[in-house]
Motif scaffolding. Sequence first.
Motif, PDB file in Angstrom:
ATOM      1  N   PHE A 179      16.530   7.899  13.886  1.00  0.00           N
ATOM      2  CA  PHE A 179      16.041   7.694  11.928  1.00  0.00           C
ATOM      3  C   PHE A 179      16.832   7.045  11.322  1.00  0.00           C
ATOM      4  O   PHE A 179      17.419   5.778  11.121  1.00  0.00           O
ATOM      5  N   GLY A 233      20.072   9.825   4.070  1.00  0.00           N
ATOM      6  CA  GLY A 233      20.842   9.725   5.322  1.00  0.00           C
ATOM      7  C   GLY A 233      21.009   7.914   5.407  1.00  0.00           C
ATOM      8  O   GLY A 233      20.928   7.701   6.885  1.00  0.00           O
ATOM      9  N   GLU A 256       0.371  -1.674  -0.293  1.00  0.00           N
ATOM     10  CA  GLU A 256       0.068  -0.253   0.001  1.00  0.00           C
ATOM     11  C   GLU A 256       0.968   1.433   0.016  1.00  0.00           C
ATOM     12  O   GLU A 256       0.761   2.337  -0.547  1.00  0.00           O
ATOM     13  N   ALA A 257       1.894   1.199   0.324  1.00  0.00           N
ATOM     14  CA  ALA A 257       2.227   2.571   0.738  1.00  0.00           C
ATOM     15  C   ALA A 257       3.850   2.215  -0.754  1.00  0.00           C
ATOM     16  O   ALA A 257       5.254   2.740  -0.269  1.00  0.00           O
ATOM     17  N   LYS A 265       5.362  -3.885  -8.992  1.00  0.00           N
ATOM     18  CA  LYS A 265       6.478  -2.223  -9.601  1.00  0.00           C
ATOM     19  C   LYS A 265       7.216  -1.579  -8.261  1.00  0.00           C
ATOM     20  O   LYS A 265       7.917  -0.695  -8.977  1.00  0.00           O
ATOM     21  N   GLY A 277      15.154  13.127  13.229  1.00  0.00           N
ATOM     22  CA  GLY A 277      15.975  12.643  11.791  1.00  0.00           C
ATOM     23  C   GLY A 277      17.290  11.998  12.715  1.00  0.00           C
ATOM     24  O   GLY A 277      18.066  11.039  11.464  1.00  0.00           O
ATOM     25  N   GLY A 302      15.807   5.574  -0.032  1.00  0.00           N
ATOM     26  CA  GLY A 302      16.449   4.264   0.978  1.00  0.00           C
ATOM     27  C   GLY A 302      16.070   3.189  -0.092  1.00  0.00           C
ATOM     28  O   GLY A 302      16.328   2.626   0.723  1.00  0.00           O
ATOM     29  N   GLU A 314      16.102  12.201  -2.765  1.00  0.00           N
ATOM     30  CA  GLU A 314      15.308  12.801  -0.747  1.00  0.00           C
ATOM     31  C   GLU A 314      15.979  14.948  -1.417  1.00  0.00           C
ATOM     32  O   GLU A 314      15.335  15.234  -0.414  1.00  0.00           O
ATOM     33  N   GLU A 327      19.272   3.018  -1.413  1.00  0.00           N
ATOM     34  CA  GLU A 327      20.448   2.668  -0.291  1.00  0.00           C
ATOM     35  C   GLU A 327      19.874   1.212   0.392  1.00  0.00           C
ATOM     36  O   GLU A 327      21.191   0.491   0.153  1.00  0.00           O
ATOM     37  N   ALA A 380      10.188   1.845  -2.397  1.00  0.00           N
ATOM     38  CA  ALA A 380      10.007   3.354  -3.145  1.00  0.00           C
ATOM     39  C   ALA A 380      10.490   5.033  -1.927  1.00  0.00           C
ATOM     40  O   ALA A 380      10.180   5.844  -1.826  1.00  0.00           O
ATOM     41  N   GLY A 381      11.745   4.351  -0.909  1.00  0.00           N
ATOM     42  CA  GLY A 381      12.543   5.030   0.008  1.00  0.00           C
ATOM     43  C   GLY A 381      11.792   4.876   1.590  1.00  0.00           C
ATOM     44  O   GLY A 381      11.141   4.033   1.514  1.00  0.00           O
ATOM     45  N   ALA A 382      12.439   5.973   2.023  1.00  0.00           N
ATOM     46  CA  ALA A 382      11.829   5.553   3.723  1.00  0.00           C
ATOM     47  C   ALA A 382      10.666   6.168   3.421  1.00  0.00           C
ATOM     48  O   ALA A 382      10.032   7.210   3.305  1.00  0.00           O
ATOM     49  N   ASP A 383      10.050   6.016   4.809  1.00  0.00           N
ATOM     50  CA  ASP A 383       8.173   6.712   5.080  1.00  0.00           C
ATOM     51  C   ASP A 383       8.216   7.839   4.912  1.00  0.00           C
ATOM     52  O   ASP A 383       8.704   8.887   6.226  1.00  0.00           O
ATOM     53  N   ILE A 384       8.032   9.020   4.280  1.00  0.00           N
ATOM     54  CA  ILE A 384       7.256   9.915   3.754  1.00  0.00           C
ATOM     55  C   ILE A 384       6.136  10.205   4.491  1.00  0.00           C
ATOM     56  O   ILE A 384       7.252  12.147   5.871  1.00  0.00           O
TER      57      ILE A 384
HETATM   58  N1  CO8 Z   1       6.720   6.519   1.467  1.00  0.00           N
HETATM   59  C1  CO8 Z   1       5.387   6.644   2.221  1.00  0.00           C
HETATM   60  N2  CO8 Z   1       4.519   5.923   1.262  1.00  0.00           N
HETATM   61  C2  CO8 Z   1       4.855   6.011  -0.149  1.00  0.00           C
HETATM   62  C3  CO8 Z   1       6.162   6.243  -0.455  1.00  0.00           C
HETATM   63  C4  CO8 Z   1       7.205   6.625   0.526  1.00  0.00           C
HETATM   64  N3  CO8 Z   1       8.767   7.059  -0.064  1.00  0.00           N
HETATM   65  N4  CO8 Z   1       6.400   6.450  -1.850  1.00  0.00           N
HETATM   66  C5  CO8 Z   1       5.728   6.032  -1.886  1.00  0.00           C
HETATM   67  N5  CO8 Z   1       4.488   5.870  -1.079  1.00  0.00           N
HETATM   68  C6  CO8 Z   1       2.965   5.676  -1.221  1.00  0.00           C
HETATM   69  C7  CO8 Z   1       1.836   6.981  -1.733  1.00  0.00           C
HETATM   70  O1  CO8 Z   1       2.105   8.309  -0.635  1.00  0.00           O
HETATM   71  C8  CO8 Z   1       0.883   6.205  -2.034  1.00  0.00           C
HETATM   72  O2  CO8 Z   1      -0.513   6.392  -1.273  1.00  0.00           O
HETATM   73  P1  CO8 Z   1      -1.426   6.880  -0.777  1.00  0.00           P
HETATM   74  O3  CO8 Z   1      -2.425   5.508  -1.854  1.00  0.00           O
HETATM   75  O4  CO8 Z   1      -2.128   6.445  -0.368  1.00  0.00           O
HETATM   76  O5  CO8 Z   1      -1.487   7.609  -1.848  1.00  0.00           O
HETATM   77  C9  CO8 Z   1       0.823   4.257  -2.694  1.00  0.00           C
HETATM   78  O6  CO8 Z   1       1.589   4.789  -1.945  1.00  0.00           O
HETATM   79  C10 CO8 Z   1       1.451   4.036  -3.990  1.00  0.00           C
HETATM   80  O7  CO8 Z   1       2.212   5.747  -4.004  1.00  0.00           O
HETATM   81  P2  CO8 Z   1       1.682   7.026  -5.450  1.00  0.00           P
HETATM   82  O8  CO8 Z   1       0.496   6.945  -5.857  1.00  0.00           O
HETATM   83  O9  CO8 Z   1       2.914   7.855  -5.539  1.00  0.00           O
HETATM   84  O10 CO8 Z   1       2.444   5.472  -7.209  1.00  0.00           O
HETATM   85  P3  CO8 Z   1       2.843   6.532  -8.626  1.00  0.00           P
HETATM   86  O11 CO8 Z   1       2.770   5.338  -9.401  1.00  0.00           O
HETATM   87  O12 CO8 Z   1       1.495   7.361  -8.683  1.00  0.00           O
HETATM   88  O13 CO8 Z   1       4.514   7.188  -8.065  1.00  0.00           O
HETATM   89  C11 CO8 Z   1       6.525   6.929  -7.007  1.00  0.00           C
HETATM   90  C12 CO8 Z   1       5.742   6.431  -7.971  1.00  0.00           C
HETATM   91  C13 CO8 Z   1       7.043   7.500  -8.547  1.00  0.00           C
HETATM   92  C14 CO8 Z   1       7.059   5.534  -6.559  1.00  0.00           C
HETATM   93  C15 CO8 Z   1       6.233   7.833  -6.023  1.00  0.00           C
HETATM   94  O14 CO8 Z   1       5.256   6.984  -4.915  1.00  0.00           O
HETATM   95  C16 CO8 Z   1       7.191   8.101  -5.250  1.00  0.00           C
HETATM   96  O15 CO8 Z   1       7.530   9.256  -5.873  1.00  0.00           O
HETATM   97  N6  CO8 Z   1       7.690   8.444  -4.016  1.00  0.00           N
HETATM   98  C17 CO8 Z   1       8.646   8.686  -2.750  1.00  0.00           C
HETATM   99  C18 CO8 Z   1       9.634   8.342  -3.849  1.00  0.00           C
HETATM  100  C19 CO8 Z   1      10.647   9.227  -2.423  1.00  0.00           C
HETATM  101  O16 CO8 Z   1      10.960  10.371  -2.867  1.00  0.00           O
HETATM  102  N7  CO8 Z   1      11.508   7.895  -1.985  1.00  0.00           N
HETATM  103  C20 CO8 Z   1      12.426   8.514  -1.168  1.00  0.00           C
HETATM  104  C21 CO8 Z   1      12.064   8.942   0.168  1.00  0.00           C
HETATM  105  S1  CO8 Z   1      13.181   9.613   1.356  1.00  0.00           S
HETATM  106  C22 CO8 Z   1      14.187   8.521   1.526  1.00  0.00           C
HETATM  107  O17 CO8 Z   1      14.087   7.412   1.155  1.00  0.00           O
HETATM  108  C23 CO8 Z   1      15.348   8.746   2.636  1.00  0.00           C
HETATM  109  C24 CO8 Z   1      15.771   7.919   2.955  1.00  0.00           C
HETATM  110  C25 CO8 Z   1      17.228   8.319   4.566  1.00  0.00           C
HETATM  111  C26 CO8 Z   1      15.755   8.998   5.295  1.00  0.00           C
HETATM  112  C27 CO8 Z   1      16.446   9.165   7.074  1.00  0.00           C
HETATM  113  C28 CO8 Z   1      16.412  10.031   8.120  1.00  0.00           C
HETATM  114  C29 CO8 Z   1      16.861  10.352   8.868  1.00  0.00           C
END
Ligand code: CO8
Length: 259
Positions: free
Chosen positions: A81, A141, A24-25, A59, A78, A110, A133, A113, A63-67
């Motif tokens: 985590f 991170g 779901e995420a 798919k 920060g 993430g 990021e 990573e 998709a990363g750490a939970d935004i």
């Molecule tokens: N965190 C939380 N939820 C997410 C994330 C995420 N990283 N990625 C996707 N989801 C959720 C969406 O919010 C959505 O939820 P809902 O259906 O409830 O709205 C569901 O997953 C499906 O996603 P989309 O509808 O966005 O699907 P698309 O096909 O339109 O897009 C993408 C897919 C392109 C992957 C898009 O979801 C996206 O851009 N996701 C975020 C990617 C991102 O930016 N990742 C990096 C996050 S930051 C990180 O990882 C930092 C790591 C280090 C942390 C250090 C901490 C200090």
Amino acid sequence: MDYRFLKTEQPEAGICVLTISRPEALNALNRDVLEELDHFTSNFPEQTRVLILRGEGTKSFVAGADIAQMAGFGAEEGLDFGRYGAKVFRAIEELPVPVIAAVNGFALGGGCELAMACDIRIASDNAKFGQPEVKLGIIPGFSGTYRLAKLIGQGYAKEMICSARVIRADEALRIGLVNHVIPQEELMDYAIGLARDIAANAPIAVGLAKRCINEIYDMDETAALAAENEAFSKCFATADQKEGMQAFLSKKKPAFNNK
Ligand code: CO8
């Protein structure tokens, strides 16, 4: 511990497939997922010779750490985590067996990573990689600035991280971020085939080779060669070295015992 976000399977003896399942995420890593990964690495199944790590579905790998979880963090949270994620990823990197990331879709932030903390990366043809990021006002991170530069060089790492561009699997292959690109429907068969080849070899030698490559990378040449020599000599104290060499000389298949 009962896992909510992890699934394990053993398709063949010695091969464990670990699936991060939070579809779901898009399998994003929240604290709970990290805690389960932490538990898994601390209780690593003993008979496993190779681990394959993938994400649920076709798919997304991760998709990363939970935004949503990070959105309200202050600097202290920060730090905590980031430290915890880095610790868990290090534990994956230091598992006693090779870890294959079967990157079956998005590997962003993430997720990229996490793939880099694995020993070998194989991508499906629909996989996408990126460190987006800075678009969110943070930097990688979970050790991404370190591992990405180490893997693909500082130039490409700076380009990927500072531009936040997402690259396709063929580009990831070209710059050395992944070893192979495989059609999505064949990805797991390919990963299992590779795991099978690894699992057939002398387990202590495979584990020592992995550790040696990890440990000597940042050493100077003299220390590195000494460390390799020490690991090499340890092999000769194993029954599997006798078995492997005798089997070769007798033109038989070796039967390794992890001893
Ligand atoms: N965190 C939380 N939820 C997410 C994330 C995420 N990283 N990625 C996707 N989801 C959720 C969406 O919010 C959505 O939820 P809902 O259906 O409830 O709205 C569901 O997953 C499906 O996603 P989309 O509808 O966005 O699907 P698309 O096909 O339109 O897009 C993408 C897919 C392109 C992957 C898009 O979801 C996206 O851009 N996701 C975020 C990617 C991102 O930016 N990742 C990096 C996050 S930051 C990180 O990882 C930092 C790591 C280090 C942390 C250090 C901490 C200090």
